[in-house]
Scaffold this active site. Structure first.
Site, mmCIF file in Angstrom:
data_model
loop_
_atom_site.group_PDB
_atom_site.id
_atom_site.type_symbol
_atom_site.label_atom_id
_atom_site.label_comp_id
_atom_site.label_asym_id
_atom_site.label_seq_id
_atom_site.Cartn_x
_atom_site.Cartn_y
_atom_site.Cartn_z
ATOM 1 N N LYS A 86 0.112 4.241 -0.329
ATOM 2 C CA LYS A 86 -0.563 5.405 0.247
ATOM 3 C C LYS A 86 -0.355 6.605 -0.691
ATOM 4 C CE LYS A 86 -0.276 3.339 4.798
ATOM 5 N NZ LYS A 86 -0.164 3.548 6.256
ATOM 6 N N GLU A 138 -7.045 4.512 7.564
ATOM 7 C CA GLU A 138 -6.884 5.949 7.304
ATOM 8 C C GLU A 138 -8.101 6.519 6.581
ATOM 9 O OE1 GLU A 138 -2.078 5.322 7.140
ATOM 10 O OE2 GLU A 138 -3.187 5.593 5.263
ATOM 11 N N GLU A 189 -5.951 -4.942 10.331
ATOM 12 C CA GLU A 189 -4.991 -3.905 10.700
ATOM 13 C C GLU A 189 -5.175 -3.524 12.168
ATOM 14 O OE1 GLU A 189 -4.815 -0.702 7.329
ATOM 15 O OE2 GLU A 189 -6.884 -0.926 8.007
ATOM 16 N N HIS A 243 -9.512 1.019 4.419
ATOM 17 C CA HIS A 243 -8.276 1.179 5.176
ATOM 18 C C HIS A 243 -8.537 2.096 6.367
ATOM 19 C CE1 HIS A 243 -4.183 2.430 6.202
ATOM 20 N NE2 HIS A 243 -3.781 1.313 5.614
ATOM 21 N N GLY A 282 2.281 2.663 11.430
ATOM 22 C CA GLY A 282 3.100 3.861 11.429
ATOM 23 C C GLY A 282 3.604 4.274 12.798
ATOM 24 N N SER A 286 2.840 -2.426 10.486
ATOM 25 C CA SER A 286 4.289 -2.357 10.694
ATOM 26 C C SER A 286 4.972 -3.699 10.444
ATOM 27 C CB SER A 286 4.623 -1.836 12.104
ATOM 28 O OG SER A 286 4.137 -0.514 12.263
ATOM 29 N N ASN A 337 0.865 -1.179 0.000
ATOM 30 C CA ASN A 337 0.000 0.000 0.000
ATOM 31 C C ASN A 337 0.901 1.227 0.000
ATOM 32 O OD1 ASN A 337 -1.989 1.917 0.298
ATOM 33 N ND2 ASN A 337 -2.386 1.453 2.448
#
Length: 251
Positions: free
Chosen positions: A11, A98, A168, A96, A174, A214, A9
């Site tokens: 991003k 985010e 996730e 996702h 992150g 991660s 991904n």
């Protein structure tokens, strides 16, 4: 056996030139005999170029990072599932963390996106996962199960069979924190059991469930050793071809 998948991904990284360069580097360094399906999840600007130059070579696929929950119309700035498919790619990442956090995507919106993706012959990589406060309250199982129930459980068995899940742990994206291999396996097993309760054990056993949080070359092999962990959705490490392929080859 379930399909093994490692999806990168990117991003909101890499302009067109840089994205093409990175994808070509992955193509050149891949052997074509990897244990896992390689999927590159790129910004929209790359899709058409990479579909022409990458898709299908050495088994590599490309994914959009999102699509609209509307089929078409006056939705300036949106990209429909039909548009994504017309570029020549075969996958789309949906839900996702985010997108959920920054753009307030709901489980109901994601159900509509899943329907449109599947109707346009795209393979959805459906993301689910819990934030830190939910994990700390030990409500993570119920929280993530609700995401699956509200977004997936309206699907027919035939459509569910085309869907990939990505778990996730949001607290590990992150942040440098990573769920332990035991934590990843526990959640994946719990989600597979939840899917089995609705769709039946046979279908649940064929659904790939990826880990995203991660994951890097140093820990991928341990995480992927879990019986219910079928690959990864890789963020930062997917921006380096050597690191990404090291994760792909961790099986």
């Amino acid at each position: 056996m379930r399909k093994k998948i490692v999806a990168g991904n990117w991003k909101m990284n890499n302009n067109l030139e840089a994205g093409i360069k990175l994808a070509q580097e992955v193509l050149e360094k891949a052997t074509g005999n990897e244990e896992a399906q390689i999927v590159l999840g790129t910004p929209f600007i790359h899709l058409n170029k990479l579909a022409e130059s990458i898709v299908g070579k050495k088994g590599i696929e490309v994914a959009a990072q999102n699509c609209s929950d509307k089929a078409s119309g006056a939705y300036t700035g949106e990209t429909s599932a039909e548009m994504v498919k017309s570029t020549g790619v075969n996958y789309v990442i949906l839900g996702h963390s985010e997108r959920r956090e920054y753009f307030n995507e709901t489980n109901q919106e994601l159900a509509a996106k899943l329907d449109l993706a599947l109707a346009n012959n795209l393979v959805p990589i459906f993301c689910c996962g819990e934030p830190l406060e939910i994990r700390e309250k030990e409500e993570h199982y119920a929280y993530v199960k609700q995401q699956l129930t509200e977004s997936l459980f309206h699907l027919s068995a035939n459509d569910f069979a085309k869907t990939v899940i990505a778990y996730e742990p949001i607290w590990a994206i992150g942040t440098g924190k990573t769920a332990t291999s035991a934590q990843a396996q526990e959640m994946h097993a719990e989600l597979r059991n939840h899917l089995a309760d609705h769709f039946g054990q046979e279908l649940a056993d064929t659904c790939p469930i990826l880990y995203g949080g991660s994951c890097k070359p140093s820990n991928a092999q341990e995480i992927f050793a879990g019986a219910d962990v079928d690959g990864g959705l890789i963020g930062g490490a997917s921006l380096n071809a050597d690191d990404f392929l090291a994760i792909v080859n961790s099986f």
